[in-house]
Structures are given as C-alpha cells and as structure tokens.
Design a protein around this motif. Structure first.
Motif, PDB file in Angstrom:
ATOM      1  N   TYR A 112      67.391  17.118-117.763  1.00  0.00           N
ATOM      2  CA  TYR A 112      68.597  17.728-118.320  1.00  0.00           C
ATOM      3  C   TYR A 112      69.744  17.772-117.313  1.00  0.00           C
ATOM      4  O   TYR A 112      70.908  17.867-117.708  1.00  0.00           O
ATOM      5  CB  TYR A 112      68.276  19.108-118.894  1.00  0.00           C
ATOM      6  CG  TYR A 112      67.828  19.007-120.336  1.00  0.00           C
ATOM      7  CD1 TYR A 112      68.737  19.156-121.382  1.00  0.00           C
ATOM      8  CD2 TYR A 112      66.513  18.685-120.650  1.00  0.00           C
ATOM      9  CE1 TYR A 112      68.342  19.024-122.702  1.00  0.00           C
ATOM     10  CE2 TYR A 112      66.101  18.550-121.967  1.00  0.00           C
ATOM     11  CZ  TYR A 112      67.019  18.719-122.995  1.00  0.00           C
ATOM     12  OH  TYR A 112      66.628  18.572-124.319  1.00  0.00           O
ATOM     13  N   ALA A 113      69.438  17.662-116.033  1.00  0.00           N
ATOM     14  CA  ALA A 113      70.500  17.535-115.034  1.00  0.00           C
ATOM     15  C   ALA A 113      71.191  16.184-115.173  1.00  0.00           C
ATOM     16  O   ALA A 113      72.424  16.074-115.048  1.00  0.00           O
ATOM     17  CB  ALA A 113      69.916  17.688-113.628  1.00  0.00           C
ATOM     18  N   VAL A 114      70.417  15.138-115.455  1.00  0.00           N
ATOM     19  CA  VAL A 114      70.990  13.814-115.694  1.00  0.00           C
ATOM     20  C   VAL A 114      71.807  13.820-116.988  1.00  0.00           C
ATOM     21  O   VAL A 114      72.895  13.238-117.064  1.00  0.00           O
ATOM     22  CB  VAL A 114      69.881  12.743-115.753  1.00  0.00           C
ATOM     23  CG1 VAL A 114      70.454  11.396-116.187  1.00  0.00           C
ATOM     24  CG2 VAL A 114      69.192  12.607-114.399  1.00  0.00           C
ATOM     25  N   ILE A 115      71.302  14.489-118.017  1.00  0.00           N
ATOM     26  CA  ILE A 115      72.028  14.596-119.288  1.00  0.00           C
ATOM     27  C   ILE A 115      73.366  15.313-119.069  1.00  0.00           C
ATOM     28  O   ILE A 115      74.404  14.890-119.598  1.00  0.00           O
ATOM     29  CB  ILE A 115      71.166  15.337-120.337  1.00  0.00           C
ATOM     30  CG1 ILE A 115      69.979  14.465-120.741  1.00  0.00           C
ATOM     31  CG2 ILE A 115      72.005  15.714-121.559  1.00  0.00           C
ATOM     32  CD1 ILE A 115      68.962  15.169-121.622  1.00  0.00           C
ATOM     33  N   ALA A 116      73.358  16.373-118.265  1.00  0.00           N
ATOM     34  CA  ALA A 116      74.599  17.101-117.966  1.00  0.00           C
ATOM     35  C   ALA A 116      75.584  16.214-117.219  1.00  0.00           C
ATOM     36  O   ALA A 116      76.800  16.254-117.479  1.00  0.00           O
ATOM     37  CB  ALA A 116      74.273  18.349-117.139  1.00  0.00           C
ATOM     38  N   HIS A 125      76.869   9.358-126.026  1.00  0.00           N
ATOM     39  CA  HIS A 125      75.812   8.546-126.623  1.00  0.00           C
ATOM     40  C   HIS A 125      74.635   8.408-125.658  1.00  0.00           C
ATOM     41  O   HIS A 125      73.472   8.516-126.051  1.00  0.00           O
ATOM     42  CB  HIS A 125      76.341   7.160-126.989  1.00  0.00           C
ATOM     43  CG  HIS A 125      77.162   7.146-128.230  1.00  0.00           C
ATOM     44  ND1 HIS A 125      76.836   6.408-129.335  1.00  0.00           N
ATOM     45  CD2 HIS A 125      78.320   7.798-128.553  1.00  0.00           C
ATOM     46  CE1 HIS A 125      77.740   6.590-130.286  1.00  0.00           C
ATOM     47  NE2 HIS A 125      78.652   7.424-129.818  1.00  0.00           N
ATOM     48  N   TYR A 126      74.958   8.181-124.389  1.00  0.00           N
ATOM     49  CA  TYR A 126      73.894   8.021-123.396  1.00  0.00           C
ATOM     50  C   TYR A 126      73.110   9.324-123.234  1.00  0.00           C
ATOM     51  O   TYR A 126      71.877   9.314-123.188  1.00  0.00           O
ATOM     52  CB  TYR A 126      74.479   7.599-122.046  1.00  0.00           C
ATOM     53  CG  TYR A 126      73.421   7.203-121.044  1.00  0.00           C
ATOM     54  CD1 TYR A 126      72.905   5.915-121.014  1.00  0.00           C
ATOM     55  CD2 TYR A 126      72.910   8.136-120.126  1.00  0.00           C
ATOM     56  CE1 TYR A 126      71.915   5.554-120.118  1.00  0.00           C
ATOM     57  CE2 TYR A 126      71.926   7.780-119.225  1.00  0.00           C
ATOM     58  CZ  TYR A 126      71.428   6.487-119.223  1.00  0.00           C
ATOM     59  OH  TYR A 126      70.444   6.139-118.332  1.00  0.00           O
ATOM     60  N   ALA A 127      73.832  10.439-123.163  1.00  0.00           N
ATOM     61  CA  ALA A 127      73.178  11.745-123.025  1.00  0.00           C
ATOM     62  C   ALA A 127      72.231  11.996-124.196  1.00  0.00           C
ATOM     63  O   ALA A 127      71.097  12.453-124.012  1.00  0.00           O
ATOM     64  CB  ALA A 127      74.235  12.847-122.953  1.00  0.00           C
ATOM     65  N   LEU A 128      72.677  11.670-125.401  1.00  0.00           N
ATOM     66  CA  LEU A 128      71.839  11.846-126.586  1.00  0.00           C
ATOM     67  C   LEU A 128      70.618  10.930-126.529  1.00  0.00           C
ATOM     68  O   LEU A 128      69.499  11.345-126.845  1.00  0.00           O
ATOM     69  CB  LEU A 128      72.656  11.555-127.851  1.00  0.00           C
ATOM     70  CG  LEU A 128      71.869  11.513-129.164  1.00  0.00           C
ATOM     71  CD1 LEU A 128      71.189  12.840-129.443  1.00  0.00           C
ATOM     72  CD2 LEU A 128      72.785  11.119-130.322  1.00  0.00           C
ATOM     73  N   GLY A 129      70.827   9.691-126.116  1.00  0.00           N
ATOM     74  CA  GLY A 129      69.720   8.741-126.043  1.00  0.00           C
ATOM     75  C   GLY A 129      68.633   9.193-125.093  1.00  0.00           C
ATOM     76  O   GLY A 129      67.442   9.130-125.406  1.00  0.00           O
ATOM     77  N   ALA A 240      73.074   2.987-115.549  1.00  0.00           N
ATOM     78  CA  ALA A 240      73.670   4.289-115.851  1.00  0.00           C
ATOM     79  C   ALA A 240      72.756   5.404-115.366  1.00  0.00           C
ATOM     80  O   ALA A 240      73.220   6.407-114.808  1.00  0.00           O
ATOM     81  CB  ALA A 240      73.921   4.415-117.354  1.00  0.00           C
ATOM     82  N   TRP A 241      71.456   5.250-115.570  1.00  0.00           N
ATOM     83  CA  TRP A 241      70.499   6.258-115.102  1.00  0.00           C
ATOM     84  C   TRP A 241      70.587   6.423-113.586  1.00  0.00           C
ATOM     85  O   TRP A 241      70.631   7.552-113.082  1.00  0.00           O
ATOM     86  CB  TRP A 241      69.076   5.880-115.506  1.00  0.00           C
ATOM     87  CG  TRP A 241      68.038   6.781-114.913  1.00  0.00           C
ATOM     88  CD1 TRP A 241      67.366   6.612-113.732  1.00  0.00           C
ATOM     89  CD2 TRP A 241      67.574   8.032-115.448  1.00  0.00           C
ATOM     90  NE1 TRP A 241      66.504   7.664-113.510  1.00  0.00           N
ATOM     91  CE2 TRP A 241      66.617   8.550-114.547  1.00  0.00           C
ATOM     92  CE3 TRP A 241      67.875   8.750-116.604  1.00  0.00           C
ATOM     93  CZ2 TRP A 241      65.958   9.756-114.765  1.00  0.00           C
ATOM     94  CZ3 TRP A 241      67.218   9.963-116.821  1.00  0.00           C
ATOM     95  CH2 TRP A 241      66.272  10.450-115.910  1.00  0.00           C
ATOM     96  N   ALA A 242      70.608   5.296-112.866  1.00  0.00           N
ATOM     97  CA  ALA A 242      70.645   5.353-111.401  1.00  0.00           C
ATOM     98  C   ALA A 242      71.906   6.065-110.918  1.00  0.00           C
ATOM     99  O   ALA A 242      71.854   6.885-109.986  1.00  0.00           O
ATOM    100  CB  ALA A 242      70.579   3.937-110.831  1.00  0.00           C
ATOM    101  N   ARG A 243      73.038   5.772-111.527  1.00  0.00           N
ATOM    102  CA  ARG A 243      74.304   6.400-111.126  1.00  0.00           C
ATOM    103  C   ARG A 243      74.297   7.905-111.425  1.00  0.00           C
ATOM    104  O   ARG A 243      74.670   8.728-110.593  1.00  0.00           O
ATOM    105  CB  ARG A 243      75.466   5.729-111.842  1.00  0.00           C
ATOM    106  CG  ARG A 243      76.835   6.210-111.371  1.00  0.00           C
ATOM    107  CD  ARG A 243      77.977   5.582-112.127  1.00  0.00           C
ATOM    108  NE  ARG A 243      78.088   6.116-113.490  1.00  0.00           N
ATOM    109  CZ  ARG A 243      77.705   5.469-114.580  1.00  0.00           C
ATOM    110  NH1 ARG A 243      77.180   4.251-114.466  1.00  0.00           N
ATOM    111  NH2 ARG A 243      77.843   6.015-115.773  1.00  0.00           N
ATOM    112  N   LEU A 244      73.856   8.263-112.628  1.00  0.00           N
ATOM    113  CA  LEU A 244      73.847   9.668-113.040  1.00  0.00           C
ATOM    114  C   LEU A 244      72.784  10.460-112.286  1.00  0.00           C
ATOM    115  O   LEU A 244      72.975  11.645-111.988  1.00  0.00           O
ATOM    116  CB  LEU A 244      73.621   9.760-114.548  1.00  0.00           C
ATOM    117  CG  LEU A 244      74.723   9.146-115.412  1.00  0.00           C
ATOM    118  CD1 LEU A 244      74.265   9.026-116.860  1.00  0.00           C
ATOM    119  CD2 LEU A 244      76.002   9.976-115.320  1.00  0.00           C
ATOM    120  N   ARG A 245      71.671   9.822-111.980  1.00  0.00           N
ATOM    121  CA  ARG A 245      70.622  10.465-111.183  1.00  0.00           C
ATOM    122  C   ARG A 245      71.165  10.865-109.821  1.00  0.00           C
ATOM    123  O   ARG A 245      70.924  11.984-109.340  1.00  0.00           O
ATOM    124  CB  ARG A 245      69.447   9.499-111.029  1.00  0.00           C
ATOM    125  CG  ARG A 245      68.302  10.012-110.158  1.00  0.00           C
ATOM    126  CD  ARG A 245      67.283   8.916-109.917  1.00  0.00           C
ATOM    127  NE  ARG A 245      67.883   7.767-109.248  1.00  0.00           N
ATOM    128  CZ  ARG A 245      67.360   6.551-109.216  1.00  0.00           C
ATOM    129  NH1 ARG A 245      66.215   6.304-109.831  1.00  0.00           N
ATOM    130  NH2 ARG A 245      67.966   5.564-108.574  1.00  0.00           N
TER     131      ARG A 245
END
Length: 310
Positions: A112-116, A125-129, A240-245
């Motif tokens: 949920y930190a990545v979703i935030a 869209h990415y957060a929802l996915g 996108a995951w790597a950047r947001l992580r």
C-alpha cells in the motif's frame, strides 16, 4: 523443426510461453552453434555446463538452458532421429540443479506504500491494478494483460504487430461493480471455469473502479497514462513498480512478481486452510500453492505453539 513443424508441441503452447521458448532456443543455438547432434555426448554436455558455471551463469539459467535442450531432443526422439534419441536418452539420466525458491514477500504496508506513491503521481489505473493483484492474489498478466505477436487480421487491440490479451476488460464486471468474473490465463486448460470475485468485500477497489469507469464501459480496464489510452506493456508495468518502490522507500529485493506470495503468506498467517489457499491462488494442486507461501518458519512455530497449547 521443433519451431516450425505443424504438429510440434511448440505450436500447442500459449503465445507468451512460446515467446519464452523462442528466447531460450536462441540461446541454445548461440551456445551450441555448429555442434552436430551426433556430437552431443555426455562429456560435451558436461563441458558446456562447466563453461556456463565458469562464466558465472546462474543455476536457474543453466537449468532453463538444458531443459530447452531436453525439450528439443525429445521432439527429435518422437521423429525417430537416431542422434536425437541418443541425446534425449543421455539427458534423461542427467539432473541439473534448479535455483531455490524465493523467500521474499511484501507486507500489506509495503504494497500500500507503493499504491500511495502511484496515487501521488496521478497513476490511478496503476494503483488500482496493483491493489487488484494483491487483494485477489492475481498474476500481473491477468490484470494488465500482455502484448503478443499476432496476425493483424485477428482483430482486437493491435499495436506494432502485437495483440493485447488476457487482462481485465469492463465486460468482466457487472453493472453495479459488485463482482468480477475472470478466466485465469495460465490455467485456462486445467481449470476452464472462470473465477467470480466478490468486490463488495473490498470497498476501496469498487470506489476506484467507479472513478475510472468510462461512460461506455468497454475494452481494457487498466490503461497506461503515457500510452495514449493503451494498456501497459510487461516492461512498462515492471518499470513503474521499480520507480514507485524506490519512491516509497521499499527495499529493492521486493519485486512486483512477489505480490501473490505476499497475499498467500498473509492469508496463511491468518489461518486460512490449505484448500482455501489453493483456490485463492487459482491453483489446481495444493502443492503448487505451497511454493507461494513463504513464511515457513512462522508456520512451523505456529505448529509448535499449537501442540504446546494442547
């Protein structure tokens, strides 16, 4: 012949599996080169294995390589090619160590930190996915879909000679967004019945779906912000995951592909029985689910505590 014959097993696998096979076959051709099939003795195979080890290839890489050689030689065997029969027989007597299963899984707080972080960048869209992946223990391919080579006459969403498939589409949801019906792509042959997921159990997912639902709800659900309204690519989703992580301060060792393991491990820790875990993981066998549940030490300690409490 393995790649081109009409009745080769190569023609029977799904497009994404075939794409992986093609990559492995290219490596096979590069390493073996002009070596004749008849020259593939036990000593030659072990020499290739040693050379790979000396070059620093991983155990998993070597295992995949020789599995590909095994797959091709078996096809040569059914074609009654004598040299291929000999290679297949040699490989049948050999074992190649496989890499150990990953023991890492993200916590709910990390996901949920990545979703935030995605919300902060306007990537709704990415957060929802990611939320759907995690909460329903789905593979990324069953949420974002994938682009596979295609004959453009097949129809559908086509881009650069590739057709989008396997992801979430609006017709999988009822009008009130109370349920999601999804046929799992990886197990569509062994488990042909679609799953019906109850969305009312997770109000936040429903709220996010309502926010992005178009006036005419058709086509893909999860779209990339920078692609002109097209679905994500595999690499785009992972990048996108790597950047947001990183933005969320999550360790690099937490991969996007670990989301299912995180979901299954959390469920196991909460006391879910093995058969419920199997169903939640969309697996045919409990033994498959077991590989995704990574809190083995915690599980063992719980058994000890349970026995002592008796």
């Amino acid at each position: 012949r393995y790649q081109t014959d009409e009745f080769s097993p190569f023609q029977e696998v799904k497009g994404n599996t075939r794409a992986g096979y093609i990559q492995q076959l290219a490596k096979l051709e590069e390493v073996i080169g002009r070596t004749k099939i008849a020259g593939m003795t036990y000593e030659v195979i072990k020499t290739i294995q040693k050379a790979m080890t000396d070059k620093g290839r991983s155990i998993s890489y070597i295992h995949r390589f020789f599995n590909t050689l095994r797959r091709v030689s078996r096809y040569g065997k059914v074609l009654k090619i004598r040299a291929a029969i000999e290679v297949a027989d040699i490989l049948s007597e050999m074992r190649f160590q496989n890499g150990s299963a990953r023991q890492v899984s993200p916590t709910r707080e990390q996901v949920y930190a990545v979703i935030a972080a995605a919300d902060q960048e306007g990537l709704d869209h990415y957060a929802l996915g990611i939320m759907i992946q995690y909460e329903f223990a789905l593979r990324a391919v069953d949420v974002r879909g994938q682009w596979l080579n295609t004959n453009e006459t097949e129809g559908g969403i086509i881009r650069n000679g590739k057709r989008w498939q396997d992801g979430l589409t609006w017709d999988m949801f009822d009008i009130e967004l109370t349920r999601m019906t999804k046929l799992i792509s990886k197990t569509r042959k062994s488990l042909p019945e679609p799953y019906v997921f109850d969305l009312t159990a997770i109000p936040e997912i429903r709220d996010r779906l309502f926010k992005i639902q178009p006036a005419d709800p058709v086509g893909p659900v999860i779209l990339a912000k920078k692609s002109g309204g097209m679905p994500y690519t595999v690499s785009g989703w992972s990048q996108a995951w790597a950047r947001l992580r990183k933005k969320a301060g999550i360790p690099e060792g937490i991969w996007m592909m670990d989301l299912r393991a995180g979901a299954m491990t959390e469920a196991k820790n909460l006391g879910a029985d093995p058969f419920s875990l199997r169903d939640a993981g969309q697996h045919k066998e409990v033994s498959t689910t077991d590989r995704y549940s990574r809190a083995r030490s915690d599980g063992a300690n719980k058994v000890v505590q349970l026995r002592q409490s008796r």
